[in-house]
Design an enzyme around this catalytic site. Structure first.
Site, PDB file in Angstrom:
ATOM      1  N   ARG A 193      -0.520  -1.323  -7.015  1.00 52.90           N
ATOM      2  CA  ARG A 193      -0.763  -2.494  -6.147  1.00 52.90           C
ATOM      3  C   ARG A 193      -1.665  -3.498  -6.859  1.00 52.90           C
ATOM      4  O   ARG A 193      -1.438  -4.703  -6.802  1.00 52.90           O
ATOM      5  CB  ARG A 193      -1.394  -2.014  -4.839  1.00 52.90           C
ATOM      6  CG  ARG A 193      -1.821  -3.101  -3.863  1.00 52.90           C
ATOM      7  CD  ARG A 193      -2.253  -2.445  -2.553  1.00 52.90           C
ATOM      8  NE  ARG A 193      -3.033  -3.322  -1.709  1.00 52.90           N
ATOM      9  CZ  ARG A 193      -2.536  -4.197  -0.846  1.00 52.90           C
ATOM     10  NH1 ARG A 193      -1.224  -4.334  -0.737  1.00 52.90           N
ATOM     11  NH2 ARG A 193      -3.316  -4.939  -0.087  1.00 52.90           N
ATOM     12  N   TYR A 197      -3.619 -22.641   9.776  1.00 52.81           N
ATOM     13  CA  TYR A 197      -2.781 -23.783   9.466  1.00 52.81           C
ATOM     14  C   TYR A 197      -1.581 -23.438   8.590  1.00 52.81           C
ATOM     15  O   TYR A 197      -0.496 -23.976   8.790  1.00 52.81           O
ATOM     16  CB  TYR A 197      -3.620 -24.882   8.786  1.00 52.81           C
ATOM     17  CG  TYR A 197      -4.655 -25.471   9.716  1.00 52.81           C
ATOM     18  CD1 TYR A 197      -4.314 -26.455  10.634  1.00 52.81           C
ATOM     19  CD2 TYR A 197      -5.966 -25.026   9.683  1.00 52.81           C
ATOM     20  CE1 TYR A 197      -5.255 -26.990  11.500  1.00 52.81           C
ATOM     21  CE2 TYR A 197      -6.920 -25.546  10.545  1.00 52.81           C
ATOM     22  CZ  TYR A 197      -6.565 -26.528  11.451  1.00 52.81           C
ATOM     23  OH  TYR A 197      -7.486 -27.047  12.313  1.00 52.81           O
ATOM     24  N   ARG A 218       0.849  -1.188   0.000  1.00 49.41           N
ATOM     25  CA  ARG A 218       0.000   0.000   0.000  1.00 49.41           C
ATOM     26  C   ARG A 218       0.883   1.236   0.000  1.00 49.41           C
ATOM     27  O   ARG A 218       2.020   1.200   0.487  1.00 49.41           O
ATOM     28  CB  ARG A 218      -0.927  -0.001   1.223  1.00 49.41           C
ATOM     29  CG  ARG A 218      -1.859  -1.218   1.276  1.00 49.41           C
ATOM     30  CD  ARG A 218      -2.675  -1.249   2.551  1.00 49.41           C
ATOM     31  NE  ARG A 218      -3.543  -2.426   2.588  1.00 49.41           N
ATOM     32  CZ  ARG A 218      -3.213  -3.604   3.096  1.00 49.41           C
ATOM     33  NH1 ARG A 218      -2.003  -3.761   3.624  1.00 49.41           N
ATOM     34  NH2 ARG A 218      -4.071  -4.606   3.095  1.00 49.41           N
ATOM     35  N   HIS A 221      -3.084  -8.951   2.543  1.00 50.41           N
ATOM     36  CA  HIS A 221      -4.527  -9.152   2.585  1.00 50.41           C
ATOM     37  C   HIS A 221      -4.878 -10.054   3.768  1.00 50.41           C
ATOM     38  O   HIS A 221      -4.147 -10.989   4.088  1.00 50.41           O
ATOM     39  CB  HIS A 221      -5.019  -9.803   1.292  1.00 50.41           C
ATOM     40  CG  HIS A 221      -5.113  -8.846   0.157  1.00 50.41           C
ATOM     41  ND1 HIS A 221      -5.000  -9.229  -1.154  1.00 50.41           N
ATOM     42  CD2 HIS A 221      -5.288  -7.502   0.133  1.00 50.41           C
ATOM     43  CE1 HIS A 221      -5.115  -8.172  -1.946  1.00 50.41           C
ATOM     44  NE2 HIS A 221      -5.288  -7.115  -1.180  1.00 50.41           N
ATOM     45  N   HIS A 241      -2.689   3.166  -6.052  1.00 51.71           N
ATOM     46  CA  HIS A 241      -3.284   1.885  -5.691  1.00 51.71           C
ATOM     47  C   HIS A 241      -3.380   0.981  -6.921  1.00 51.71           C
ATOM     48  O   HIS A 241      -3.405  -0.243  -6.790  1.00 51.71           O
ATOM     49  CB  HIS A 241      -4.673   2.078  -5.083  1.00 51.71           C
ATOM     50  CG  HIS A 241      -5.173   0.878  -4.351  1.00 51.71           C
ATOM     51  ND1 HIS A 241      -4.745   0.547  -3.081  1.00 51.71           N
ATOM     52  CD2 HIS A 241      -6.043  -0.098  -4.708  1.00 51.71           C
ATOM     53  CE1 HIS A 241      -5.345  -0.565  -2.682  1.00 51.71           C
ATOM     54  NE2 HIS A 241      -6.137  -0.984  -3.659  1.00 51.71           N
ATOM     55  N   LYS A 249       4.736  -1.659   7.763  1.00 50.12           N
ATOM     56  CA  LYS A 249       3.547  -1.505   8.587  1.00 50.12           C
ATOM     57  C   LYS A 249       2.376  -2.156   7.858  1.00 50.12           C
ATOM     58  O   LYS A 249       2.384  -2.267   6.633  1.00 50.12           O
ATOM     59  CB  LYS A 249       3.261  -0.031   8.843  1.00 50.12           C
ATOM     60  CG  LYS A 249       4.259   0.630   9.773  1.00 50.12           C
ATOM     61  CD  LYS A 249       3.837   2.039  10.110  1.00 50.12           C
ATOM     62  CE  LYS A 249       4.798   2.669  11.110  1.00 50.12           C
ATOM     63  NZ  LYS A 249       4.387   4.039  11.474  1.00 50.12           N
TER      64      LYS A 249
END
Length: 464
Positions: free
Chosen positions: A382, A415, A271, A405, A379, A293
């Site tokens: 991204r 898992y 981001r 995400h 964006h 971050k």
């Protein structure tokens, strides 16, 4: 002391006995009514009786404010209360509490959106990113301030018109009209402002001082659906066949920091603020990792691979950052009483108040114009990372973990714990494919020599 039939003249003539802090005279006509006199001349009506075997004494009021007739009437009322087995003092305390509660409620209902919004920002500031905080400030700004870039004054934010209103005045009708007005001028900003206002309203319901002040219908989603145009899904991204033109245009930028930042967005899928807030302490050249971050993992952030080509770009940037200024520049700093030291920010800026890059949008727009491709947002870079990853068949879970995400499946959350080395294998593969499609000749083996190695920029991407 013997009881005396009170008259207005006698009440005014009573004096305190010598040597006593107070003297009480009792009325012969109204049982329990007395007049307390101090050496200073203060006179107050009192009432005294017994309740459950204990003496109860209550001050009625100053004799200058209470006539004798009203004092006798009040004494009779207090006698009735005590005869019923009730303590007038408790009733008075309850009345005072009720009065204070009414005053507090009145003040609560007078709270404006400006006051509550400021309290909300202060309470939530530590949980927000700088960009999210800036959105809350600018959307509610009254405007009229000199622009930091360009000439003229700033315009009021979408929420500025609502700020003077009381929270209790934010009705569905008022909000509907506001949305209609804003939708005609700036629908995207209005949508963002309304969404932030809805979250703010939910926060208010969690605070006693703001509960039940905002009408729930005033922040209902149907209002924005009715007033704002339907939001289309954004699809801006760089296509495979556009990579060569885009990289060629990026390398024409005169600012190496901006160049590295835009390349980083495309090659990491981070981001915009995650990458902009990167410090040199977050970059590990030896183990090839970046500590970013993260809006999901707020406390810990996330660690992603540092791919070979992007590592070479950052090494060049670090060389520039660590190079002291020339003698003339050093003397200029000394004249100002300043000392030079390398910046802690990877994407440092000498003109930004925060010391790091803050507004890369215009540079990206210039790149798209030079490359001859449709405009791509920050964006959108991204989004390009995610789209281009499909060409290399990267597993969706690995791509999501690199991009930050939130896991959506049970297996992903509980898992699948992927080590950095596994992420690096796929991430390096994606970067190599992008460089190939961009026609950039880069030997990744050079980057295996460690952070001390001087990695040269390939000849075909040298600055023009």
């Amino acid at each position: 002391m013997a009881k005396v039939n009170f008259t207005a003249e006698r009440v005014a003539s009573f004096e305190a006995a010598p040597g006593k802090t107070q003297t009480i005279y009792w009325d012969a006509k109204a049982p329990g009514l007395g007049l307390r006199v101090t050496p200073a001349g203060a006179r107050s009506y009192i009432y005294e009786s017994r309740l459950f075997g204990k003496t109860v004494r209550i001050t009625i009021g100053d004799s200058r404010a209470w006539t004798l007739g009203k004092a006798r009437t009040e004494a009779a009322r207090l006698k009735t209360v005590i005869d019923d087995g009730k303590d007038p003092r408790e009733q008075a305390a309850e009345q005072r509490a009720a009065h204070e509660a009414r005053k507090v409620e009145a003040r609560r209902k007078d709270v404006t959106l400006t006051e509550a919004w400021a309290a909300y920002i202060e309470a939530r500031r530590s949980k927000w990113s700088d960009l999210h905080h800036r959105d809350h400030v600018t959307l509610a700004s009254a405007g009229g301030q000199p622009k930091k870039r360009g000439k003229g004054l700033t315009e009021p934010g979408p929420l500025a018109a609502l700020m003077p209103l009381k929270l209790s005045d934010l009705s569905a009708e008022r909000m509907g009209q506001w949305l209609a007005d804003e939708a005609a001028q700036r629908p995207a900003r209005a949508r963002l402002a309304f969404n932030l206002l809805r979250i703010f309203a939910a926060w208010c319901e969690s605070r006693a001082e703001y509960q039940r002040l905002i009408d729930p219908q005033a922040v209902a989603t149907r209002l924005s659906k009715d007033a704002l145009p339907k939001q289309a899904a954004k699809t801006d991204s760089i296509q495979r066949e556009q990579l060569a033109a885009w990289f060629g245009a990026v390398h024409q930028l005169s600012n190496p920091v901006m160049e590295a930042y835009l390349i980083g967005l495309l090659l990491t899928g981070a981001r915009r603020e995650e990458l902009a807030e990167l410090r040199w302490d977050d970059v590990d050249f030896r183990w090839r990792s970046l500590h970013l971050k993260d809006k999901v993992e707020i406390e810990t952030g996330r660690v992603i691979p540092l791919t070979p080509y992007f590592a070479s770009v950052l090494l060049e940037l670090k060389r520039i950052n660590d190079t002291p200024p020339n003698v003339r520049q050093m003397r200029s700093l000394e004249a100002k009483g300043e000392t030079w030291r390398p910046s802690d920010w990877v994407f440092a800026s000498k003109t930004s108040s925060g010391g790091r890059m803050a507004a890369p949008n215009s540079a990206l727009h210039r790149v798209c114009v030079i490359a001859g491709i449709a405009p791509v947002t920050l964006h959108g870079l991204r989004r390009s990372f995610s789209s281009l990853a499909e060409w290399t068949e990267i597993p969706s879970g690995i791509k999501a973990q690199i991009m930050g995400h939130k896991p959506s499946a049970i297996a992903e959350r509980h898992y699948n714990v992927r080590p950095l080395d596994l992420l690096r294998t796929w991430h390096d593969k994606l970067e190599a494919w992008i460089l190939k499609e961009a026609r950039i000749d880069f030997n990744s083996e050079q980057n295996q020599q460690g952070p001390q190695a001087v990695i040269q920029r390939p000849a075909n991407i040298a600055k023009k």
